[in-house]
Design a protein around this motif. Structure first.
Motif, PDB file in Angstrom:
ATOM      1  N   ALA A  31       1.143  -0.841   0.224  1.00 14.81           N
ATOM      2  CA  ALA A  31      -0.198   0.018  -0.048  1.00 14.81           C
ATOM      3  C   ALA A  31       0.414   0.792   0.124  1.00 14.81           C
ATOM      4  O   ALA A  31       0.375   2.336  -0.606  1.00 14.81           O
ATOM      5  N   LEU A  32       1.916   0.865   0.636  1.00 19.18           N
ATOM      6  CA  LEU A  32       2.652   1.538   0.615  1.00 19.18           C
ATOM      7  C   LEU A  32       3.797   2.977  -0.470  1.00 19.18           C
ATOM      8  O   LEU A  32       3.907   3.905  -1.003  1.00 19.18           O
ATOM      9  N   GLY A  33       3.771   1.215  -1.220  1.00 16.93           N
ATOM     10  CA  GLY A  33       4.480   1.607  -2.222  1.00 16.93           C
ATOM     11  C   GLY A  33       4.020   1.768  -3.322  1.00 16.93           C
ATOM     12  O   GLY A  33       3.922   2.977  -3.875  1.00 16.93           O
ATOM     13  N   TYR A  34       2.499   1.562  -3.354  1.00 12.95           N
ATOM     14  CA  TYR A  34       1.531   2.400  -4.787  1.00 12.95           C
ATOM     15  C   TYR A  34       1.285   3.981  -3.995  1.00 12.95           C
ATOM     16  O   TYR A  34       1.269   4.280  -5.801  1.00 12.95           O
ATOM     17  N   ALA A  35       1.365   4.179  -3.155  1.00 17.16           N
ATOM     18  CA  ALA A  35       0.875   6.134  -2.366  1.00 17.16           C
ATOM     19  C   ALA A  35       2.624   6.289  -3.390  1.00 17.16           C
ATOM     20  O   ALA A  35       2.796   7.541  -3.917  1.00 17.16           O
ATOM     21  N   LEU A  36       3.816   5.628  -2.741  1.00 16.89           N
ATOM     22  CA  LEU A  36       4.902   6.410  -3.217  1.00 16.89           C
ATOM     23  C   LEU A  36       5.157   6.753  -5.196  1.00 16.89           C
ATOM     24  O   LEU A  36       5.604   7.463  -5.321  1.00 16.89           O
ATOM     25  N   ALA A 510      11.828  -3.396  -0.761  1.00 19.20           N
ATOM     26  CA  ALA A 510      12.093  -3.393  -1.504  1.00 19.20           C
ATOM     27  C   ALA A 510      11.023  -2.800  -2.084  1.00 19.20           C
ATOM     28  O   ALA A 510      11.315  -1.461  -4.017  1.00 19.20           O
ATOM     29  N   TRP A 511       9.857  -3.254  -2.329  1.00 20.54           N
ATOM     30  CA  TRP A 511       8.673  -2.482  -2.970  1.00 20.54           C
ATOM     31  C   TRP A 511       8.467  -1.933  -3.277  1.00 20.54           C
ATOM     32  O   TRP A 511       8.634  -0.946  -3.969  1.00 20.54           O
ATOM     33  N   MET A 512       9.149  -0.814  -1.769  1.00 18.64           N
ATOM     34  CA  MET A 512       8.196   0.738  -1.476  1.00 18.64           C
ATOM     35  C   MET A 512       9.749   1.650  -2.386  1.00 18.64           C
ATOM     36  O   MET A 512       9.065   2.841  -3.237  1.00 18.64           O
ATOM     37  N   HIS A 513      10.275   0.906  -2.021  1.00 22.24           N
ATOM     38  CA  HIS A 513      11.630   1.913  -2.421  1.00 22.24           C
ATOM     39  C   HIS A 513      11.723   1.425  -3.809  1.00 22.24           C
ATOM     40  O   HIS A 513      12.080   2.433  -5.307  1.00 22.24           O
ATOM     41  N   LEU A 525       7.171  -6.231 -12.050  1.00 22.00           N
ATOM     42  CA  LEU A 525       8.084  -7.556 -12.713  1.00 22.00           C
ATOM     43  C   LEU A 525       9.127  -7.567 -12.507  1.00 22.00           C
ATOM     44  O   LEU A 525      10.072  -8.867 -12.185  1.00 22.00           O
ATOM     45  N   LEU A 526       9.235  -6.297 -12.127  1.00 25.24           N
ATOM     46  CA  LEU A 526      11.099  -7.066 -10.867  1.00 25.24           C
ATOM     47  C   LEU A 526      11.078  -7.471  -9.277  1.00 25.24           C
ATOM     48  O   LEU A 526      12.088  -8.350  -9.241  1.00 25.24           O
ATOM     49  N   VAL A 527      10.625  -6.802  -8.965  1.00 24.13           N
ATOM     50  CA  VAL A 527      10.838  -7.176  -7.233  1.00 24.13           C
ATOM     51  C   VAL A 527       9.659  -8.891  -7.491  1.00 24.13           C
ATOM     52  O   VAL A 527       9.912  -9.530  -6.069  1.00 24.13           O
ATOM     53  N   GLY A 528       8.719  -8.910  -7.935  1.00 25.77           N
ATOM     54  CA  GLY A 528       7.441  -9.964  -8.115  1.00 25.77           C
ATOM     55  C   GLY A 528       8.155 -11.110  -8.349  1.00 25.77           C
ATOM     56  O   GLY A 528       7.684 -12.333  -7.429  1.00 25.77           O
ATOM     57  N   GLN A 529       8.576 -11.113  -9.671  1.00 26.97           N
ATOM     58  CA  GLN A 529       9.301 -11.839  -9.874  1.00 26.97           C
ATOM     59  C   GLN A 529       9.999 -12.510  -9.014  1.00 26.97           C
ATOM     60  O   GLN A 529      11.098 -13.795  -8.886  1.00 26.97           O
ATOM     61  N   SER A 530      11.402 -11.349  -8.688  1.00 20.32           N
ATOM     62  CA  SER A 530      11.967 -12.089  -8.137  1.00 20.32           C
ATOM     63  C   SER A 530      12.053 -12.934  -6.525  1.00 20.32           C
ATOM     64  O   SER A 530      12.235 -13.886  -5.884  1.00 20.32           O
ATOM     65  N   VAL A 531      10.836 -12.602  -5.489  1.00 20.87           N
ATOM     66  CA  VAL A 531      10.402 -13.352  -5.232  1.00 20.87           C
ATOM     67  C   VAL A 531       9.292 -14.529  -5.102  1.00 20.87           C
ATOM     68  O   VAL A 531      10.059 -15.259  -4.058  1.00 20.87           O
TER      69      VAL A 531
END
Length: 549
Positions: A31-36, A510-513, A525-531
């Motif tokens: 949620a915070l990442g979406y806001a950022l 990682a998601w927020m940054h 694409l980047l973070v989701g695939q890594s996790v």
């Protein structure tokens, strides 16, 4: 036991509470990442387009572009024109307003034309008349000599101009460059020096050539004098700098450069989160090492190990350059050569230096006679190494690798150094009966480290399965040994609880940054695939922590 400590231990072992905490951290981070993503810097949208270009491979290999003819370049652009217009909103056919006559740039100076020639180009069409008449033949000959395969007429013409009295302007620098290209470094260096002295404000290209020629000619005293000149030293970069430092014995400068590159070229926030990832594992190791029973003495011991491990990273770079430039040990893409490189070049180098930095802890460990402490302290040395190494592998924009390296690199270094440190502890306590254990552990650690990296570099179509198996065996070996030699039953914070909560915090960061810098689609694409790609390692740790602890 204080009530707050009792509650903390209970919470760390309450699996329902841990699950709720993990879900709250992850969803809160999303949620915070979406806001950022709506407040990030404007550059983030540009980086997003770069990610898109990389994803669709719009940019051809540099060597391919460099070798294209004008016709091939036109065909290449036409091939991608429609796709680039659609994705990036670029209208190639839009009318363009040409520059006014008075806005055209001035004719190039001789120095600018010389700079183009130095990189292999000829005199630009229509620019020969911009040169003074006496320089035109020299520039033409130099441009031709740069394309000659051997000592031809053009090179002889440049030599005659350089040897004339007085030498023609630019001639000594041109001929010194040609000699350097031909491998005649001892002859090139004095000519380049004469050019620099005659034209002190000339391009720094000649200063770099002089350094390279002195290096290849073995003129160490002169090379050291040039290195001590701030103007020369400021030019050194890439592979030339460590080669010069090794040649003149400035090993400490390599160590200082490594330390500077690791910490000063990263943002404080990124340094903090990378070290936080190491801190999660430090708490796990502290719990495995019985820090709950003797918190002050054991945390001090393990903290010293962590700092020694960080120091070991800065000793690696001089050894890397020595192996590469003095021994010739380097990658070349051939499977057998690369296998030797990863085992004897990477595995032996890194494990040997971490082991050396563990040795100062042995007097204390031998006095305390605790195998559990020896395993945990040595593991902290490996963790310190991994923490600094990760700064280089997870730069800003590298959020995709943050979680995967948290799971793999950190605990692999913990396990390798921990097992070797424990074997060393046993060897010194019982040398007659434990030397075989030490030799077997040393070989196993070095070879497994080399093979792990080797199968990442050469996948052979196996999708990294050999490296996964190696990691599982090494990590299980460490955790089994930790359970086997654990002293006492003093209750402590659960390693499983520390692992799952710490891992969730790292994923959230990682998601927020990433959302601050990239578009939301690219973050997925980047973070989701890594996790998702790291799920097998998450299962490995959770399964072992649940089974043993």
């Amino acid at each position: 036991m204080p009530a707050h400590r009792h509650r903390l231990i209970a919470w760390s072992r309450d699996r329902d509470l841990l699950l709720r905490a993990v879900l709250a951290i992850v969803f809160g981070g999303v949620a915070l990442g979406y806001a950022l993503s709506h407040f990030g810097p404007a550059e983030g949208r540009v980086e997003s387009e770069i990610v898109k270009m990389m994803k669709y491979s719009y940019i051809a290999d540099f060597d391919e572009i460099r070798n294209m003819s004008p016709q091939q370049m036109q065909e290449y652009l036409e091939k991608w024109k429609e796709t680039i217009e659609e994705d990036f909103g670029i209208d190639f056919d839009a009318p363009r307003q040409g520059p006014e006559l008075e806005d055209l740039p001035p004719p190039p100076t001789p120095e600018e034309i010389a700079e183009g020639l130095q990189h292999g180009g000829g005199v630009p069409a229509g620019r020969l008349e911009d040169l003074p008449a006496e320089l035109r033949p020299l520039f033409q000959s130099y441009g031709s000599a740069m394309r000659e395969a051997a000592d031809g007429e053009a090179r002889r013409a440049v030599r005659l101009a350089a040897e004339s009295e007085p030498p023609l302007e630019f001639a000594r620098g041109f001929y010194g460059h040609l000699l350097h290209r031909a491998g005649e470094h001892a002859e090139a260096a004095p000519l380049l020096r004469a050019e620099i002295e005659a034209r002190p404000d000339s391009t720094d290209f000649y200063r770099l050539l002089e350094l390279a020629s002195l290096l290849e000619a073995g003129e160490r005293e002169t090379l050291a004098a040039r290195y001590d000149d701030p103007r020369y030293r400021a030019l050194l970069d890439g592979e030339l700098k460590p080669r010069v430092q090794i040649a003149i014995g400035r090993w400490w400068d390599i160590v200082k450069d490594t330390a500077s590159n690791e910490f000063t070229q990263r943002s404080p926030a990124w340094n903090a989160v990378t070290l936080f990832a190491a801190g999660v594992w430090f708490l796990v190791l502290a719990m495995l090492g019985g820090a709950g029973a003797k918190p002050k003495s054991r945390l001090a011991l393990y903290g010293a190990g962590f700092l020694l491990g960080m120091l070991s990273v800065f000793l690696v770079m001089p050894v890397i350059h020595f192996q590469r430039h003095a021994v010739g040990l380097d990658l070349n893409g051939e499977p057998l050569n690369d296998l030797v490189f990863f085992v004897s070049g990477v595995g032996l180098r890194e494990e040997g230096l971490k082991w050396l930095c563990f040795l100062p802890l042995l007097p204390v460990l031998l006095k305390r006679r605790s195998a559990m402490e020896a395993l945990a302290a040595a593991g902290c040395v490996g963790l310190g190494f991994a923490a600094v190494e990760n700064l280089g592998y997870t730069p800003p924009g590298g959020e995709a690798s943050l979680f995967s390296r948290f799971l793999t690199a950190n605990f692999l270094h913990v396990s390798w150094t921990g097992l070797l440190g424990l074997a060393t502890f046993h060897l010194l306590r019982w040398p007659r009966t434990r030397w075989e254990e030490f030799v077997a552990t040393l070989l196993g650690v070095v070879i497994s480290h080399g093979l792990y990296d080797y199968f990442i570099f050469h996948s052979f179509g196996l999708m990294g399965i050999p490296s996964i198996l190696i990691m599982a065996m090494v990590v299980y070996r460490y955790l089994d040994k930790a359970a086997e030699i654990y002293e006492g039953s003093f209750p402590s914070v659960s390693p499983l609880g520390v692992f799952v909560v710490g891992g969730a915090l790292i994923v959230a960061f990682a998601w927020m940054h990433a959302n601050w810098h990239l578009a939301l689609g690219d973050v997925g694409l980047l973070v989701g695939q890594s996790v998702l790609g790291s799920a097998i390692f998450v299962f490995l740790f959770i399964h072992r922590f649940r089974a043993v602890w």
